[in-house]
Write a protein that holds these residues in place. Structure first.
Motif, short mmCIF file in Angstrom:
data_model
loop_
_atom_site.label_atom_id
_atom_site.label_comp_id
_atom_site.label_asym_id
_atom_site.label_seq_id
_atom_site.Cartn_x
_atom_site.Cartn_y
_atom_site.Cartn_z
N SER A 134 0.85 -1.18 0.00
CA SER A 134 0.00 0.00 0.00
C SER A 134 0.89 1.24 0.00
O SER A 134 2.00 1.22 0.51
N LEU A 135 0.40 2.30 -0.60
CA LEU A 135 1.17 3.52 -0.71
C LEU A 135 0.27 4.72 -0.39
O LEU A 135 -0.82 4.84 -0.92
N GLU A 136 0.75 5.55 0.50
CA GLU A 136 0.08 6.81 0.81
C GLU A 136 1.10 7.92 0.62
O GLU A 136 2.27 7.74 0.92
N GLU A 137 0.64 9.05 0.10
CA GLU A 137 1.54 10.17 -0.12
C GLU A 137 1.03 11.39 0.65
O GLU A 137 -0.17 11.67 0.64
N GLU A 138 1.92 12.07 1.31
CA GLU A 138 1.56 13.21 2.15
C GLU A 138 2.48 14.38 1.83
O GLU A 138 3.68 14.21 1.67
N ARG A 154 6.27 9.63 1.33
CA ARG A 154 5.56 8.43 0.85
C ARG A 154 5.65 7.36 1.92
O ARG A 154 6.73 6.98 2.35
N HIS A 155 4.49 6.89 2.34
CA HIS A 155 4.39 5.85 3.36
C HIS A 155 4.11 4.52 2.65
O HIS A 155 3.10 4.40 1.96
N PHE A 156 4.99 3.57 2.85
CA PHE A 156 4.83 2.24 2.25
C PHE A 156 4.51 1.22 3.33
O PHE A 156 4.99 1.31 4.44
N SER A 157 3.72 0.24 2.95
CA SER A 157 3.46 -0.90 3.82
C SER A 157 3.43 -2.13 2.92
O SER A 157 2.66 -2.20 1.96
N ASP A 158 4.31 -3.09 3.20
CA ASP A 158 4.34 -4.29 2.34
C ASP A 158 3.41 -5.37 2.87
O ASP A 158 2.75 -5.20 3.89
N ASP A 208 8.98 4.95 5.35
CA ASP A 208 8.71 6.28 4.83
C ASP A 208 9.87 6.69 3.93
O ASP A 208 11.04 6.47 4.25
N ILE A 209 9.54 7.32 2.81
CA ILE A 209 10.55 7.89 1.93
C ILE A 209 10.23 9.38 1.82
O ILE A 209 9.11 9.76 1.45
N TRP A 210 11.22 10.21 2.14
CA TRP A 210 11.07 11.66 2.07
C TRP A 210 11.62 12.13 0.73
O TRP A 210 12.72 11.74 0.33
N LEU A 211 10.84 12.98 0.05
CA LEU A 211 11.24 13.51 -1.25
C LEU A 211 11.22 15.03 -1.20
O LEU A 211 10.34 15.63 -0.59
#
Length: 109
Positions: free
Chosen positions: A3-7, A29-33, A40-43
């Motif tokens: 799942s992917l959520e973007e904030e 970007r919040h990932f859940s496998d 979390d990946i910060w861009l």
């Protein structure tokens, strides 16, 4: 399945060297496998960056690394800390001294 959520986050900073206050915009970007692991990946500008943390941020005004973060939404409650986009227009009123010069400054004829 993942799942992917973007904030979108605006993170406020303050330099402890020159007291400059600014915000930087990040996308998180919040990932859940499928195993339940979260990440979390910060861009910033579309490129991965480390999450903002005190000591890792450089002040855009003076170059100091002594910047600290504020809590999310802090500047929304303190708009006086946000510098104006353009400097205020100079005051066109001429300066006049309120002090009368003593008589001994006047030219003797």
């Amino acid at each position: 399945m993942t799942s992917l959520e973007e904030e979108h986050r605006n993170v406020p900073f303050e330099c402890r060297g020159c007291w400059h206050v600014w915000e930087e915009e990040y996308v998180v970007r919040h990932f859940s496998d499928r195993h339940g692991n979260e990440r979390d990946i910060w861009l910033r500008g579309g490129l991965p960056v480390p999450p903002p943390s005190p000591g890792a941020i450089i002040c855009p005004r003076c170059g100091s690394q002594q910047a600290t973060t504020f809590p999310d939404g802090y500047l929304a409650h303190h708009p006086e800390l946000i510098p104006p986009a353009t400097p205020p227009a100079p005051d066109e009123t001429p300066l006049r001294s309120p002090v009368k010069y003593p008589l001994f400054y006047e030219r003797i004829s």
